[in-house]
Scaffold this active site. Structure first.
Site, PDB file in Angstrom:
ATOM      1  N   PRO A 289     -56.814  40.472 -76.465  1.00 36.60           N
ATOM      2  CA  PRO A 289     -55.494  40.867 -76.935  1.00 36.60           C
ATOM      3  C   PRO A 289     -54.340  40.204 -76.191  1.00 36.60           C
ATOM      4  O   PRO A 289     -54.383  40.042 -74.974  1.00 36.60           O
ATOM      5  CB  PRO A 289     -55.464  42.385 -76.722  1.00 36.60           C
ATOM      6  N   ASN A 290     -53.338  39.852 -76.980  1.00 43.31           N
ATOM      7  CA  ASN A 290     -52.055  39.288 -76.524  1.00 43.31           C
ATOM      8  C   ASN A 290     -52.144  37.845 -76.054  1.00 43.31           C
ATOM      9  O   ASN A 290     -51.124  37.216 -75.779  1.00 43.31           O
ATOM     10  CB  ASN A 290     -51.432  40.163 -75.421  1.00 43.31           C
TER      11      ASN A 290
ATOM     12  N   ARG B 115     -45.471  34.312 -73.731  1.00 43.64           N
ATOM     13  CA  ARG B 115     -45.662  35.603 -73.068  1.00 43.64           C
ATOM     14  C   ARG B 115     -45.526  35.435 -71.551  1.00 43.64           C
ATOM     15  O   ARG B 115     -46.336  34.725 -70.941  1.00 43.64           O
ATOM     16  CB  ARG B 115     -47.076  36.097 -73.392  1.00 43.64           C
TER      17      ARG B 115
ATOM     18  N   TYR C 109     -48.143  33.581 -66.898  1.00 45.70           N
ATOM     19  CA  TYR C 109     -49.240  32.938 -67.628  1.00 45.70           C
ATOM     20  C   TYR C 109     -49.014  31.451 -67.925  1.00 45.70           C
ATOM     21  O   TYR C 109     -49.902  30.804 -68.487  1.00 45.70           O
ATOM     22  CB  TYR C 109     -49.500  33.692 -68.942  1.00 45.70           C
TER      23      TYR C 109
ATOM     24  N   ASN D  53     -61.798  35.713 -71.743  1.00 46.14           N
ATOM     25  CA  ASN D  53     -60.680  36.397 -71.103  1.00 46.14           C
ATOM     26  C   ASN D  53     -60.471  37.670 -71.915  1.00 46.14           C
ATOM     27  O   ASN D  53     -59.915  37.619 -73.017  1.00 46.14           O
ATOM     28  CB  ASN D  53     -59.413  35.531 -71.115  1.00 46.14           C
TER      29      ASN D  53
ATOM     30  N   ALA E 242     -56.349  42.864 -71.312  1.00 44.03           N
ATOM     31  CA  ALA E 242     -56.310  44.209 -70.719  1.00 44.03           C
ATOM     32  C   ALA E 242     -57.598  45.002 -70.970  1.00 44.03           C
ATOM     33  O   ALA E 242     -57.886  45.958 -70.239  1.00 44.03           O
ATOM     34  CB  ALA E 242     -55.106  44.978 -71.251  1.00 44.03           C
TER      35      ALA E 242
ATOM     36  N   GLU F 290     -66.302  35.720 -67.038  1.00 43.62           N
ATOM     37  CA  GLU F 290     -65.000  36.364 -67.247  1.00 43.62           C
ATOM     38  C   GLU F 290     -63.890  35.526 -66.605  1.00 43.62           C
ATOM     39  O   GLU F 290     -64.034  35.059 -65.474  1.00 43.62           O
ATOM     40  CB  GLU F 290     -65.036  37.757 -66.611  1.00 43.62           C
TER      41      GLU F 290
ATOM     42  N   HIS G  44     -59.607  35.355 -65.849  1.00 45.42           N
ATOM     43  CA  HIS G  44     -58.237  35.870 -65.882  1.00 45.42           C
ATOM     44  C   HIS G  44     -57.324  34.762 -65.384  1.00 45.42           C
ATOM     45  O   HIS G  44     -57.557  34.198 -64.303  1.00 45.42           O
ATOM     46  CB  HIS G  44     -58.079  37.120 -65.013  1.00 45.42           C
TER      47      HIS G  44
ATOM     48  N   ARG H  15     -51.332  41.946 -58.667  1.00 46.92           N
ATOM     49  CA  ARG H  15     -50.453  42.557 -59.663  1.00 46.92           C
ATOM     50  C   ARG H  15     -50.589  44.092 -59.633  1.00 46.92           C
ATOM     51  O   ARG H  15     -51.031  44.638 -58.634  1.00 46.92           O
ATOM     52  CB  ARG H  15     -50.752  41.950 -61.042  1.00 46.92           C
TER      53      ARG H  15
HETATM   54  C1  DQA Z   1     -55.165  38.682 -68.034  1.00 50.33           C
HETATM   55  C2  DQA Z   1     -54.826  39.790 -67.035  1.00 50.33           C
HETATM   56  C3  DQA Z   1     -54.817  41.150 -67.712  1.00 50.33           C
HETATM   57  O1  DQA Z   1     -54.477  42.161 -66.779  1.00 50.33           O
HETATM   58  C4  DQA Z   1     -53.800  41.165 -68.838  1.00 50.33           C
HETATM   59  O2  DQA Z   1     -53.835  42.399 -69.507  1.00 50.33           O
HETATM   60  C5  DQA Z   1     -53.966  40.033 -69.784  1.00 50.33           C
HETATM   61  C6  DQA Z   1     -54.220  38.706 -69.229  1.00 50.33           C
HETATM   62  C7  DQA Z   1     -55.070  37.286 -67.383  1.00 50.33           C
HETATM   63  O3  DQA Z   1     -55.547  36.348 -68.006  1.00 50.33           O
HETATM   64  O4  DQA Z   1     -54.526  37.137 -66.295  1.00 50.33           O
HETATM   65  O5  DQA Z   1     -53.827  40.177 -70.986  1.00 50.33           O
HETATM   66  O6  DQA Z   1     -56.488  38.854 -68.499  1.00 50.33           O
END
Ligand code: DQA
Length: 149
Positions: free
Chosen positions: A14-15, A22, A27, A78, A81, A102, A104, A111
């Protein structure tokens, strides 16, 4: 490395479709399309095939994980959240025996506290955190090397 054909599924949760606009201070300014282009170049160097997908829906990601074991050697994901609370995604990884790396982009440990915990990490084959989008390349290389072992 032997030359067995390796296929890796790359999932962004998501996102992450909003990458580039964003919170660029967190990011970066690279879009998901830019990232895909770079990963395809890296995949060509590594001699593997990749498929890249993005979803904002937990159930869709779970379906992809279940199916992934039929055609892919490993998954680079990735989870966004979902990493912090989706026991359903974690269960999908263990249930389908997915070899998952995984990623990030940001250093989640620097954070908010809710980002310090990943419920996916204990069932992941490896984790790359805080390396920016280069982390996807590192995870891809690890996934390919592990698949060829
Ligand atoms: C993330 C870190 C997560 O906490 C966040 O919700 C994301 C992006 C990262 O790539 O740093 O959506 O996964």
């Amino acid at each position: 490395m032997n030359s067995r054909h390796v296929r890796i599924l790359v999932i962004n949760g998501p996102n992450l479709n909003l990458l580039g606009t964003r919170q660029p201070e967190v990011y970066g300014t690279e879009t998901l399309n830019d990232l895909e282009r770079r990963l395809r170049e890296r995949a060509a160097q590594l001699g593997c095939e990749i498929e890249m997908r993005q979803s904002n829906l937990e159930g869709e990601i779970i379906g992809w994980l279940h199916e992934s074991v039929k055609t892919f050697d490993a998954v680079v994901m990735n989870p966004g959240a979902y990493a912090h609370y989706s026991y359903a995604i974690r269960d999908a990884i263990t249930s389908a025996r997915v070899r998952l790396f995984e990623v990030h982009i940001s250093n989640v440990y620097a954070r908010e506290e809710f980002r310090h915990r990943s419920v996916i990490a204990p069932v992941a084959a490896g984790i790359v955190v805080g390396m920016g989008t280069v982390g996807y390349e590192l995870a891809l290389e690890a996934a390919v090397r592990t698949a060829r072992r």
